[in-house]
Design an enzyme around this catalytic site. Structure first.
Site, PDB file in Angstrom:
ATOM      1  NE  ARG A 103     -24.459  -1.149 -45.441  1.00  0.00           N
ATOM      2  CZ  ARG A 103     -23.310  -1.198 -44.781  1.00  0.00           C
ATOM      3  NH1 ARG A 103     -22.704  -0.068 -44.422  1.00  0.00           N
ATOM      4  NH2 ARG A 103     -22.763  -2.361 -44.472  1.00  0.00           N
ATOM      5  CB  SER A 104     -24.455   4.335 -41.195  1.00  0.00           C
ATOM      6  OG  SER A 104     -23.898   4.440 -39.903  1.00  0.00           O
ATOM      7  CG  ASP A 106     -21.002  22.886 -53.576  1.00  0.00           C
ATOM      8  OD1 ASP A 106     -20.611  22.320 -54.617  1.00  0.00           O
ATOM      9  OD2 ASP A 106     -22.075  23.515 -53.509  1.00  0.00           O
TER      10      ASP A 106
END
Length: 336
Positions: free
Chosen positions: A21-22, A125
Site C-alpha cells: 500500500r505504501s 524470523d
C-alpha cells in the site's frame, strides 16, 4: 516515466500488504508507475502482472498475508535469463522484493544479470543481518505472547508442564522475545547449547514451591543430543519439542506426578492482522524504497535501526543469519 515491479519472495508475513500500500501511494505521488507481480517470480515468467492504483490498495493496511501472493521460487540459470527478458519486455526500471533470506539470495542473482532491485525485509524470523527489525516479526511475537497467556491458566489448573513450539530457527528471535513477553519459565533455542538437566531442576524447584506448573518455549528444530533421544526411546519421527516433553515426563512423573502437553503454534505466527509496529516499519521502508528508485539508487537493501531507515549496498553478507541479541538471551535467565 519510471516503472517499478513489486513482488513477494519466500514466506508471507503480516505487514506485507501495508508495505505494498505504501509503495503504491508513494509511487503515484512521485509520478512512478508501479506494477504488481503475482506469486513471486512465477508471476513475472507467466505474465501475471497488473498496474496498481489507489483502489487496488484501499483497505488492505490491516490485512495479513499479501494481495500479490508469493512463491519460494528463486530464478537461476536459464530461468534467470528469462526473468531479465521479461524485465525488459515490460519496460521495468527496478524490482522491489519483499521477503527474507530467499529474497536476499534472489537479489544477488538478479545483480549478476544487471537487473536492478531493492529489498524490503519481510520475515517473521527477524534473522536478516542488515536490519534491526523485519516486517512481520512483531506480529509473530504477539501471537506467541497471546498463546502463552492463554496456556498459563490451563497449565496452572492441571499443574502441567506446557511445551510451546515456535518458528524462527536458527535465529532464536521469536522464541526469545515471545517467551519473555509471555512469561515463559524456560526458553530453548538453537542459539546456544541448552542443558535439559537444568530444565528439570527449574521445574522441580517450581513444583516443590507454590508454582506447580511451567511454560517451556522451544524453538522448532533445536538439536537434541543423541543420548537424550535414546533415553526417551524417541525416533526421527519425534520433533524436538516432543522429545523434550518426554524427557521431562520420564524424569519427573514418578517423583512429582508431572504431566506435559504440547502446542505447536505453527502458521498461527504468520497469520492475522499486523501489529502497529509492523504496519509502521512496513510503511516507512516501502516509501523510502520508492524514493530510492526515484533518485536512481538500486542494488540496496532497506532496513531500520530503531526508527531510522538505513540503506545497505548488496553484498554476500545480506544473506547472513543474525542470531538473537546476546543480552536479550541472557535476560531470560533472570527469570529461571
Amino acid at each position: 516515466m519510471k516503472r517499478i515491479g513489486i513482488l513477494c519472495v519466500g514466506n508471507d508475513s503480516p505487514g506485507i500488504n501495508a508495505a505494498i500500500r505504501s509503495a503504491v501511494v508513494k509511487s503515484l505521488d512521485l509520478n512512478i508507475e508501479i506494477i504488481g507481480i503475482k506469486d513471486g517470480f512465477n508471476g513475472l515468467l507467466n505474465d501475471e502482472l497488473d498496474v496498481l492504483l489507489r483502489p487496488n490498495v484501499s483497505n488492505i493496511l490491516h490485512q495479513g498475508g499479501t494481495i500479490l501472493g508469493t512463491s519460494l521460487f528463486i530464478p537461476e540459470g536459464e530461468k534467470l535469463k528469462k526473468v531479465k527478458e521479461k524485465f525488459e519486455q515490460y519496460g521495468l526500471t527496478s524490482l522491489i522484493l519483499l521477503g527474507g533470506r530467499l529474497a536476499a539470495k534472489a537479489a544477488l542473482n538478479l545483480m549478476k544479470e544487471n537487473i536492478p532491485s531493492i529489498i524490503i525485509p519481510a520475515t517473521i524470523d527477524n534473522d536478516l543481518s542488515f536490519t534491526d527489525f523485519s516486517i512481520g516479526f512483531f506480529t509473530a511475537v504477539e501471537q506467541v505472547k497471546k498463546a502463552l497467556d492463554i496456556l498459563h491458566s490451563t497449565a496452572e489448573a492441571h499443574h502441567r508442564v506446557m511445551i510451546v513450539e515456535t518458528m524462527g530457527k536458527p535465529s532464536g528471535w521469536i522464541a526469545t522475545i515471545g517467551g519473555l513477553a509471555g512469561g515463559a519459565d524456560y526458553i530453548i533455542t538453537s542459539v546456544e547449547n541448552f542443558d535439559l538437566k537444568k530444565v528439570i531442576e527449574i521445574i522441580k524447584k517450581r513444583y516443590e514451591g507454590k508454582k506447580r506448573f511451567s511454560l517451556i518455549v522451544v524453538e522448532s528444530g533445536v538439536p537434541i543430543p543423541e543420548n537424550i533421544k535414546e533415553e526417551c526411546g524417541c525416533t526421527t519421527t519425534n520433533n524436538s519439542a516432543e522429545i523434550i516433553g518426554k524427557y521431562i515426563e520420564k524424569n519427573l512423573k514418578d517423583e512429582l506426578g508431572i504431566e506435559w502437553r504440547y502446542t505447536n503454534l505453527g502458521y498461527l505466527q504468520r497469520g492475522g492482522s499486523p501489529t502497529a509496529m509492523d504496519r509502521i516499519i512496513a510503511t516507512q521502508m516501502a516509501a523510502h524504497s520508492i524514493e530510492m528508485v526515484k533518485s536512481g539508487k538500486n542494488y540496496h537493501a532497506v532496513g531500520v535501526k530503531g526508527f531510522s531507515i538505513t540503506e545497505i549496498p548488496y553484498s554476500e553478507t545480506i544473506i547472513n543469519y543474525r542470531p538473537v541479541d546476546y543480552y536479550l538471551k541472557e535476560l531470560t535467565k533472570l527469570f529461571y
